[in-house]
Motif scaffolding. Structure first.
Motif, PDB file in Angstrom:
ATOM      1  N   GLU A  43      60.068  83.982 -73.341  1.00 34.52           N
ATOM      2  CA  GLU A  43      59.900  82.665 -72.746  1.00 34.52           C
ATOM      3  C   GLU A  43      58.777  82.645 -71.712  1.00 34.52           C
ATOM      4  O   GLU A  43      58.182  81.607 -71.455  1.00 34.52           O
ATOM      5  N   ALA A  44      58.526  83.776 -71.076  1.00 41.13           N
ATOM      6  CA  ALA A  44      57.469  83.849 -70.059  1.00 41.13           C
ATOM      7  C   ALA A  44      56.773  85.200 -70.169  1.00 41.13           C
ATOM      8  O   ALA A  44      57.416  86.227 -70.417  1.00 41.13           O
ATOM      9  N   GLU A  45      55.447  85.179 -69.977  1.00 40.60           N
ATOM     10  CA  GLU A  45      54.633  86.390 -70.064  1.00 40.60           C
ATOM     11  C   GLU A  45      53.750  86.426 -68.821  1.00 40.60           C
ATOM     12  O   GLU A  45      53.065  85.443 -68.528  1.00 40.60           O
ATOM     13  N   THR A  46      53.745  87.565 -68.113  1.00 42.19           N
ATOM     14  CA  THR A  46      53.069  87.613 -66.814  1.00 42.19           C
ATOM     15  C   THR A  46      52.282  88.907 -66.633  1.00 42.19           C
ATOM     16  O   THR A  46      52.717  89.973 -67.054  1.00 42.19           O
ATOM     17  N   PHE A  47      51.112  88.769 -66.017  1.00 45.60           N
ATOM     18  CA  PHE A  47      50.293  89.893 -65.591  1.00 45.60           C
ATOM     19  C   PHE A  47      49.930  89.593 -64.136  1.00 45.60           C
ATOM     20  O   PHE A  47      49.295  88.577 -63.864  1.00 45.60           O
ATOM     21  N   TYR A  48      50.337  90.443 -63.198  1.00 47.57           N
ATOM     22  CA  TYR A  48      50.239  90.062 -61.790  1.00 47.57           C
ATOM     23  C   TYR A  48      50.174  91.310 -60.914  1.00 47.57           C
ATOM     24  O   TYR A  48      50.362  92.453 -61.378  1.00 47.57           O
ATOM     25  N   VAL A  49      49.917  91.089 -59.627  1.00 51.64           N
ATOM     26  CA  VAL A  49      49.837  92.161 -58.640  1.00 51.64           C
ATOM     27  C   VAL A  49      50.871  91.904 -57.558  1.00 51.64           C
ATOM     28  O   VAL A  49      50.913  90.811 -56.974  1.00 51.64           O
ATOM     29  N   LEU A  50      51.714  92.902 -57.291  1.00 47.12           N
ATOM     30  CA  LEU A  50      52.680  92.827 -56.196  1.00 47.12           C
ATOM     31  C   LEU A  50      52.106  93.578 -54.990  1.00 47.12           C
ATOM     32  O   LEU A  50      51.739  94.742 -55.104  1.00 47.12           O
ATOM     33  N   ASP A  51      52.028  92.902 -53.872  1.00 45.08           N
ATOM     34  CA  ASP A  51      51.572  93.519 -52.630  1.00 45.08           C
ATOM     35  C   ASP A  51      52.780  93.703 -51.722  1.00 45.08           C
ATOM     36  O   ASP A  51      53.283  92.746 -51.131  1.00 45.08           O
ATOM     37  N   PHE A  52      53.261  94.939 -51.616  1.00 50.93           N
ATOM     38  CA  PHE A  52      54.452  95.201 -50.813  1.00 50.93           C
ATOM     39  C   PHE A  52      54.134  95.248 -49.324  1.00 50.93           C
ATOM     40  O   PHE A  52      55.056  95.272 -48.508  1.00 50.93           O
ATOM     41  N   ASP A  53      52.862  95.275 -48.959  1.00 49.37           N
ATOM     42  CA  ASP A  53      52.503  95.189 -47.536  1.00 49.37           C
ATOM     43  C   ASP A  53      52.658  93.753 -47.035  1.00 49.37           C
ATOM     44  O   ASP A  53      53.203  93.510 -45.960  1.00 49.37           O
ATOM     45  N   ARG A  55      54.152  91.408 -48.981  1.00 45.87           N
ATOM     46  CA  ARG A  55      55.329  90.882 -49.675  1.00 45.87           C
ATOM     47  C   ARG A  55      54.979  89.581 -50.403  1.00 45.87           C
ATOM     48  O   ARG A  55      55.662  88.562 -50.288  1.00 45.87           O
ATOM     49  N   ARG A  56      53.901  89.670 -51.182  1.00 47.14           N
ATOM     50  CA  ARG A  56      53.462  88.515 -51.944  1.00 47.14           C
ATOM     51  C   ARG A  56      52.986  88.927 -53.327  1.00 47.14           C
ATOM     52  O   ARG A  56      52.571  90.069 -53.547  1.00 47.14           O
ATOM     53  N   LEU A  57      53.053  87.977 -54.263  1.00 45.77           N
ATOM     54  CA  LEU A  57      52.463  88.151 -55.587  1.00 45.77           C
ATOM     55  C   LEU A  57      51.074  87.530 -55.559  1.00 45.77           C
ATOM     56  O   LEU A  57      50.884  86.428 -55.053  1.00 45.77           O
ATOM     57  N   THR A  58      50.094  88.241 -56.096  1.00 47.83           N
ATOM     58  CA  THR A  58      48.715  87.751 -56.089  1.00 47.83           C
ATOM     59  C   THR A  58      48.073  87.957 -57.450  1.00 47.83           C
ATOM     60  O   THR A  58      48.595  88.679 -58.305  1.00 47.83           O
ATOM     61  N   GLN A  59      46.904  87.327 -57.637  1.00 44.96           N
ATOM     62  CA  GLN A  59      46.048  87.544 -58.810  1.00 44.96           C
ATOM     63  C   GLN A  59      46.836  87.471 -60.117  1.00 44.96           C
ATOM     64  O   GLN A  59      46.816  88.385 -60.928  1.00 44.96           O
ATOM     65  N   VAL A 144      50.118  96.679 -60.011  1.00 47.96           N
ATOM     66  CA  VAL A 144      49.790  95.806 -61.138  1.00 47.96           C
ATOM     67  C   VAL A 144      50.882  95.944 -62.194  1.00 47.96           C
ATOM     68  O   VAL A 144      51.162  97.045 -62.675  1.00 47.96           O
ATOM     69  N   ASN A 145      51.482  94.830 -62.548  1.00 42.14           N
ATOM     70  CA  ASN A 145      52.598  94.818 -63.503  1.00 42.14           C
ATOM     71  C   ASN A 145      52.309  93.898 -64.677  1.00 42.14           C
ATOM     72  O   ASN A 145      51.634  92.876 -64.530  1.00 42.14           O
ATOM     73  N   VAL A 146      52.878  94.259 -65.811  1.00 44.54           N
ATOM     74  CA  VAL A 146      52.995  93.364 -66.959  1.00 44.54           C
ATOM     75  C   VAL A 146      54.485  93.203 -67.209  1.00 44.54           C
ATOM     76  O   VAL A 146      55.196  94.195 -67.397  1.00 44.54           O
ATOM     77  N   THR A 147      54.970  91.978 -67.168  1.00 40.88           N
ATOM     78  CA  THR A 147      56.403  91.731 -67.334  1.00 40.88           C
ATOM     79  C   THR A 147      56.627  90.561 -68.285  1.00 40.88           C
ATOM     80  O   THR A 147      55.955  89.529 -68.178  1.00 40.88           O
ATOM     81  N   LEU A 148      57.589  90.733 -69.207  1.00 36.95           N
ATOM     82  CA  LEU A 148      57.985  89.694 -70.147  1.00 36.95           C
ATOM     83  C   LEU A 148      59.424  89.296 -69.846  1.00 36.95           C
ATOM     84  O   LEU A 148      60.255  90.140 -69.495  1.00 36.95           O
ATOM     85  N   LEU A 149      59.736  88.012 -70.014  1.00 37.65           N
ATOM     86  CA  LEU A 149      61.073  87.501 -69.730  1.00 37.65           C
ATOM     87  C   LEU A 149      61.609  86.763 -70.955  1.00 37.65           C
ATOM     88  O   LEU A 149      60.907  85.922 -71.539  1.00 37.65           O
ATOM     89  N   ARG A 150      62.847  87.095 -71.323  1.00 35.83           N
ATOM     90  CA  ARG A 150      63.447  86.555 -72.548  1.00 35.83           C
ATOM     91  C   ARG A 150      64.680  85.725 -72.215  1.00 35.83           C
ATOM     92  O   ARG A 150      65.412  86.015 -71.262  1.00 35.83           O
ATOM     93  N   ALA A 151      64.951  84.714 -73.048  1.00 39.16           N
ATOM     94  CA  ALA A 151      66.065  83.797 -72.837  1.00 39.16           C
ATOM     95  C   ALA A 151      67.400  84.462 -73.171  1.00 39.16           C
ATOM     96  O   ALA A 151      67.453  85.433 -73.948  1.00 39.16           O
TER      97      ALA A 151
END
Length: 390
Positions: A43-53, A55-59, A144-151
């Motif tokens: 249902e959703a496909e994401t490529f993103y960057v997690l900044d734990f310093d 605490r935000r998702l970017t790019q 940098v993560n690639v994450t897929l989400l399914r129903a």
């Protein structure tokens, strides 16, 4: 191979190609996400960057998530009850594929994700239940993560799908390294171009047959004057045809060869078609790296000197050279560049309004525009970096 297997094979090949296309041009990311949806029924496909310093998702490159839900993400993902956040250092490891079941196995708590606010308030309202993800870099300031989400009405990701995602994650990681190297090369190129533009002397980089690779601002102004060297049909040539063989011989003599570069530099003195000091052209071989360390593009660096006091070309001269305008057409275009209306430009030039309109149509035809505002905008852009090659 069954029909279903053949379709999956073709879909996987298309996805792999799209991943490397995105490494070369980020505009291809929507195609990557679309292929991921086809291969994994998500249902959703994401490529993103997690900044734990911070605490935000970017790019992020996202599909299937609205701006409203993105605005809610940071507060819920980085919450203390989200197991993906709590166990981040252990679970965000290079090449480690993450699933709901693997999270349960690591924490030894069945359904641990479903008890978190991240699931209850972010995933569940959007119709997401199962996740499949991988980490491509693991610096805390940029995971940098690639994450897929399914129903929830589909089964969890199968062992075959997890294995396929593991193989694809290797392609993602290599594509990311390619993107980083291309970005670093582009930065070095821009820094070098800026440094060359700061020089008073002209510097050209050309191929052995004269094709223009790069020119600093001073050199491009010299080409625009067109009285010793000219830029014609994509190549740097002598303004006087009689001197072209000498320039061609200079370029060939200093073209890099397998045995190495020329041992010394040579200087060619070109007379001007009008008044002024001759132009001195000093040549040296240069090998520009291409896609690999073993592949180089043979080029010649030309240093132009002998004209430190030459005035830059007038706008009218440049307009005639760049767009083959007549002197009268160039004067009209220059008046419009000064901010005059067509009627006031006609008055300055001693023309009737009708004659000015006729002349302007000729300028439109030669510059490929249709409106006066478009003409002025284009000429202003071109005058900022005259004759810079694409």
């Amino acid at each position: 191979m069954s029909r279903a297997a053949a379709l999956m094979h073709r879909a996987t090949e298309a996805l792999t190609s799209a991943i490397y296309d995105a490494a070369l041009d980020p505009l291809h990311w929507p195609a990557v996400l679309a292929h991921l949806k086809t291969c994994f029924r998500t249902e959703a496909e994401t490529f993103y960057v997690l900044d734990f310093d911070t605490r935000r998702l970017t790019q992020a490159h996202l599909a299937g998530i609205t701006p409203h839900w993105m605005a809610c993400f940071d507060g819920l993902y980085f919450a203390p009850d989200n197991p993906w956040n709590v166990h981040s250092e252990a679970l965000h490891r290079l090449g480690m594929v993450r699933t709901n079941e693997r999270l349960d196995a690591y924490t030894r708590e069945r359904g641990v994700l479903y008890r978190s606010a991240y699931y209850q308030e972010w995933m569940r309202p959007q119709g997401f239940r199962y996740s499949l993800g991988n980490t491509l870099t693991n610096e805390r300031s940029g995971i940098v993560n690639v994450t897929l989400l399914r129903a929830p009405d589909l089964p969890t990701f199968s062992a075959r799908e997890v294995q396929l995602f593991e193989r694809l994650s290797g392609h993602f990681a290599r594509a990311l390294r390619i993107r980083e190297r291309l970005g670093a090369a582009a930065l070095r190129r821009d820094q070098l171009a800026g440094a060359l533009d700061s020089l008073h002397g002209g510097v050209l980089i050309v191929t052995p047959d004269g094709a223009l690779v790069h020119g600093n601002r001073a050199a491009l102004q010299t080409l625009a004057q067109a009285d010793a060297l000219v830029y014609r049909q994509g190549r740097v040539q002598a303004a006087r045809p009689a001197w072209q063989p000498a320039l061609a011989a200079l370029l060939q003599a200093h073209a890099p060869r397998p045995g190495g570069l020329a041992a010394s530099t040579d200087t060619l003195v070109l007379p001007r078609t009008g008044a002024g000091l001759p132009l001195r052209v000093q040549a040296a071989g240069l090998a520009l790296p291409l896609s690999s360390a073993q592949s180089h593009r043979p080029c010649v660096l030309l240093a132009l000197s002998g004209t430190p006091h030459d005035p830059p070309p007038s706008r009218a001269d440049w307009l005639r050279q760049a767009h083959a305008l007549t002197p009268a057409e160039a004067r009209l275009a220059e008046a419009l560049l000064d901010g005059l209306s067509l009627r006031h430009a006609a008055e300055r030039l001693g023309l009737t309004y009708g004659s000015a309109r006729t002349r302007l149509k000729g300028v439109f035809h030669k510059t490929g525009v249709r409106r006066q505002a478009e003409l002025v905008a284009r000429l202003q852009r071109e005058l900022a970096t005259p004759l810079r090659p694409h």
